[in-house]
Design a protein around this motif. Structure first.
Motif, short mmCIF file in Angstrom:
data_model
loop_
_atom_site.label_atom_id
_atom_site.label_comp_id
_atom_site.label_asym_id
_atom_site.label_seq_id
_atom_site.Cartn_x
_atom_site.Cartn_y
_atom_site.Cartn_z
N ASP A 1 -31.52 -7.74 3.66
CA ASP A 1 -30.48 -8.50 2.96
C ASP A 1 -29.29 -7.63 2.61
N GLY A 2 -29.51 -6.33 2.43
CA GLY A 2 -28.42 -5.42 2.08
C GLY A 2 -27.36 -5.31 3.15
N ALA A 3 -27.64 -5.81 4.35
CA ALA A 3 -26.66 -5.75 5.43
C ALA A 3 -25.40 -6.54 5.10
N ILE A 4 -25.50 -7.47 4.14
CA ILE A 4 -24.33 -8.26 3.77
C ILE A 4 -23.16 -7.38 3.35
N VAL A 5 -23.46 -6.19 2.84
CA VAL A 5 -22.41 -5.29 2.37
C VAL A 5 -21.47 -4.90 3.49
N VAL A 6 -21.99 -4.72 4.71
CA VAL A 6 -21.15 -4.28 5.82
C VAL A 6 -20.90 -5.36 6.86
N LEU A 7 -21.76 -6.37 6.93
CA LEU A 7 -21.60 -7.40 7.95
C LEU A 7 -20.73 -8.57 7.48
N GLU A 8 -20.59 -8.73 6.20
CA GLU A 8 -19.74 -9.77 5.65
C GLU A 8 -18.76 -9.10 4.68
N GLY A 9 -17.66 -9.75 4.43
CA GLY A 9 -16.65 -9.15 3.55
C GLY A 9 -15.80 -10.21 2.90
N GLN A 10 -14.74 -9.79 2.27
CA GLN A 10 -13.82 -10.71 1.62
C GLN A 10 -12.41 -10.08 1.60
N GLN A 11 -11.43 -10.95 1.77
CA GLN A 11 -10.03 -10.51 1.72
C GLN A 11 -9.57 -10.60 0.27
N VAL A 12 -9.43 -9.44 -0.35
CA VAL A 12 -9.13 -9.39 -1.79
C VAL A 12 -7.72 -8.82 -2.00
N ILE A 13 -6.93 -9.54 -2.75
CA ILE A 13 -5.55 -9.15 -3.04
C ILE A 13 -5.45 -8.70 -4.50
N PRO A 14 -4.89 -7.53 -4.79
CA PRO A 14 -4.79 -7.04 -6.17
C PRO A 14 -3.54 -7.58 -6.88
N LYS A 15 -3.50 -8.89 -7.05
CA LYS A 15 -2.30 -9.55 -7.59
C LYS A 15 -1.93 -9.04 -8.98
N ARG A 16 -2.88 -9.06 -9.90
CA ARG A 16 -2.59 -8.60 -11.27
C ARG A 16 -2.31 -7.11 -11.30
N THR A 17 -3.00 -6.35 -10.47
CA THR A 17 -2.78 -4.90 -10.43
C THR A 17 -1.35 -4.59 -10.03
N VAL A 18 -0.86 -5.26 -9.01
CA VAL A 18 0.53 -5.05 -8.56
C VAL A 18 1.51 -5.49 -9.64
N GLU A 19 1.18 -6.57 -10.35
CA GLU A 19 2.07 -7.08 -11.39
C GLU A 19 2.23 -6.11 -12.56
N THR A 20 1.29 -5.19 -12.74
CA THR A 20 1.43 -4.19 -13.81
C THR A 20 2.48 -3.13 -13.46
N GLY A 21 2.92 -3.11 -12.20
CA GLY A 21 3.84 -2.08 -11.75
C GLY A 21 3.14 -0.86 -11.18
N PHE A 22 1.81 -0.95 -11.01
CA PHE A 22 1.06 0.18 -10.47
C PHE A 22 1.60 0.55 -9.09
N GLU A 23 1.84 1.85 -8.89
CA GLU A 23 2.38 2.33 -7.62
C GLU A 23 1.27 3.01 -6.81
N TYR A 24 0.97 2.41 -5.68
CA TYR A 24 -0.06 2.98 -4.79
C TYR A 24 0.50 4.16 -4.02
N LYS A 25 -0.26 5.24 -4.00
CA LYS A 25 0.09 6.37 -3.13
C LYS A 25 -0.23 6.04 -1.68
N TYR A 26 -1.27 5.24 -1.51
CA TYR A 26 -1.75 4.92 -0.16
C TYR A 26 -1.95 3.40 -0.03
N PRO A 27 -0.85 2.65 0.14
CA PRO A 27 -0.98 1.20 0.25
C PRO A 27 -1.44 0.74 1.63
N ASN A 28 -1.32 1.62 2.64
CA ASN A 28 -1.68 1.26 4.01
C ASN A 28 -2.83 2.12 4.50
N LEU A 29 -3.67 1.52 5.34
CA LEU A 29 -4.89 2.19 5.79
C LEU A 29 -4.60 3.47 6.56
#
Length: 322
Positions: free
Chosen positions: A284-312
């Protein structure tokens, strides 16, 4: 500040401790293994650090140290992606988060008033409790999907990991009854020299790298330096409160991750790892790597947080060339 940290010897926690140490903060490491913690944080290198033995799921004398701290960062929890999810293993995963957080909140609520020796303009300053709890959670809260997009306002899923995250966060929220500011960070896949990436790199070095499973599953990630910066922001900015997604603003699909990693390493990325092989290993632990979710940090960005590495690509390039 003086900050108590659980999970301090782990991948993220050890980097957070190093950062706090460099910035001159005092640190209390709450650990089940003091001997190991002393090896990770030798006293000659970490003079402003105290190591305290604790039992995460049990009340004890260790809880009294919380009263002398300004903030608490709770990162502890049994690894999710290692080994098969037997009923016993599932219970360990749940208890390490639910009960572990319960005991941290209990310690904060029971903290005795303390008088700070520091002064402001010659006037003694008095504090009673830690003012903030930073509690880890995970993007597993949202369940999995190849098509949906999730932000902090999205509803929770109903699979095992979602249920774990719900119970985890419910315990953390009880700290607000003590008048303590709470920040819940839902971690994505943390990239750095270790963790999930450390398990992928060897295959690519051997020219055997490729996407895991279908390759279409979403991979919501964050560079460990950005995660540590986000924790520090949560510790030091009183206006930061509530739930924030600790992910980069540009999630990718697994196939894109493999292609980008292969490109940065100058290695092929075409050899897929079949899903049945992962399921045979992890159940059952395979779900960690075989399934995923597209998560957007909406509130995090709204705080003005500046990512050093926004792109992969920039994140992987830094990790693999540093």
């Amino acid at each position: 500040m003086k900050v108590a940290i659980t999970g301090a010897t782990g991948f993220v926690g050890s980097i957070l401790v190093q950062r706090l140490h460099r910035e001159g903060h005092k640190i209390v490491v709450l650990t089940r293994n003091t001997a190991f913690a002393q090896k990770v944080f030798p006293s000659e290198a970490f003079s402003n650090l105290e190591i305290v033995a604790y039992t995460p799921n049990t009340s004890g004398s260790w809880q009294s140290v919380i009263a002398s701290c300004d903030g608490v960062v709770n990162l502890a929890g049994e690894p999710i992606g290692e080994g098969r999810w037997t009923p016993e293993r599932k219970q360990e995963i749940l208890n390490s988060r639910k009960l572990g957080t319960q005991k941290i909140v209990e310690a904060i609520a029971n903290a005795n008033p303390k008088t700070a020796v520091a002064t402001t303009l010659g006037t003694p300053a008095t504090r009673c409790l830690p003012t903030v709890l930073i509690n880890a959670s995970a993007i597993g809260y949202y369940g999995t999907s190849e098509t949906a997009s999730f932000d902090e306002a999205s509803l929770s899923g109903n699979d095992f990991l979602a249920q774990v995250c719900q119970a985890w966060e419910a315990e953390a929220k009880k700290v607000k009854d003590a008048g303590v500011r709470l920040v819940i960070l839902r971690f994505g896949i943390v990239l750095g020299n270790g963790g999930a990436l450390g398990k992928m790199i060897p295959a690519f070095k051997l020219f055997a790298g490729g996407p895991i499973g279908s390759g279409r599953q979403w991979f919501s990630w964050i560079h460990v330096d950005d995660l540590v910066n986000l924790i520090l922001q949560a510790l030091t900015k009183p206006e930061i409160e509530g739930v924030y997604n600790a992910t980069a603003p540009n999630p990718v699909r697994m196939a894109d991750l493999s292609q980008t990693l292969g490109g940065v390493m100058n290695r092929p990325s075409w050899l897929p790892v079949p899903g049945f092989a992962i399921e045979a290993l992890l159940g059952d632990g395979a779900i960690v790597v075989l399934e995923g979710q597209q998560v957007i940090p909406k509130r995090t960005v709204e705080t003005g947080f500046e990512y050093k590495y926004p792109n992969l690509k920039s994140a992987l390039t830094q990790i693999l060339t540093s």
